[in-house]
Design a protein around this motif. Sequence first.
Motif, PDB file in Angstrom:
ATOM      1  N   THR A   1       0.677  -1.181   0.386  1.00  0.00           N
ATOM      2  CA  THR A   1      -0.118  -0.137   0.146  1.00  0.00           C
ATOM      3  C   THR A   1       1.053   1.532  -0.419  1.00  0.00           C
ATOM      4  O   THR A   1       0.853   2.042  -0.802  1.00  0.00           O
ATOM      5  CB  THR A   1      -1.071   0.082   1.477  1.00  0.00           C
ATOM      6  OG1 THR A   1      -1.716  -1.323   1.607  1.00  0.00           O
ATOM      7  CG2 THR A   1      -1.923   1.517   1.149  1.00  0.00           C
TER       8      THR A   1
ATOM      9  N   ARG B   1       1.296   4.435  -3.022  1.00  0.00           N
ATOM     10  CA  ARG B   1       1.078   6.344  -2.537  1.00  0.00           C
ATOM     11  C   ARG B   1       2.186   6.566  -2.852  1.00  0.00           C
ATOM     12  O   ARG B   1       2.743   7.569  -3.512  1.00  0.00           O
ATOM     13  CB  ARG B   1       0.774   6.187  -1.137  1.00  0.00           C
ATOM     14  CG  ARG B   1      -0.586   5.680  -1.107  1.00  0.00           C
ATOM     15  CD  ARG B   1      -0.853   5.861   0.758  1.00  0.00           C
ATOM     16  NE  ARG B   1      -0.639   7.344   1.750  1.00  0.00           N
ATOM     17  CZ  ARG B   1      -1.299   7.638   1.830  1.00  0.00           C
ATOM     18  NH1 ARG B   1      -1.277   6.574   2.611  1.00  0.00           N
ATOM     19  NH2 ARG B   1      -0.947   8.613   2.320  1.00  0.00           N
TER      20      ARG B   1
ATOM     21  N   SER C   1      -4.194   2.505  10.333  1.00  0.00           N
ATOM     22  CA  SER C   1      -2.707   3.500   9.337  1.00  0.00           C
ATOM     23  C   SER C   1      -1.895   4.404  10.218  1.00  0.00           C
ATOM     24  O   SER C   1      -2.695   5.533  10.532  1.00  0.00           O
ATOM     25  CB  SER C   1      -3.279   3.545   7.633  1.00  0.00           C
ATOM     26  OG  SER C   1      -2.720   4.311   7.134  1.00  0.00           O
TER      27      SER C   1
END
Length: 167
Positions: free
Chosen positions: A16, A20, A149
Amino acid sequence: MRTLIAYATKYGGTKTCAERLRQTLPGGADLLALPAEGHTDPTAYDTVIVGCSVYMGKPRKEAMAFCKEHKEILLTKNLGLFLCCMQDLDKTVKQQMALAFPQDLRKHAAALGALGGVVDYGKLSRVDGFIMKLVAGDLMKKAGQSMLSTLSQERIDAFVSMLFRER
């Protein structure tokens, strides 16, 4: 200019982060999940970014093996090294960086950073879930959800800025 992001993850949080990071990079990047199937030669890239997750204070072995195998090539590239970890204390991050990446690569790197972490409690094994609840249970309760997160777009932006600043 071609960029490669090679990353090692256990439960997908570093993937992830790598995605990004790729979205933030000028011109994007190729992603390479480690361990890579077949041989991946970073020679074709101008910039190489290597990142890994940290679990229970230890970085992923796959990223360390990639750095060891390609060390001489990496020392000729515009290099970025990152960690995905929930820990945010400077001293701890420095120790984890030292475990993950050889000193000569850290010195050569244009960008070093801890970009935050991701814990999806639904993906964890029973043992890992139990340990994470002990370690970060209060954070999970405060978040009120099964995914935690701390990925920081601000840190990702700063990392990219360091990587491509004029030298």
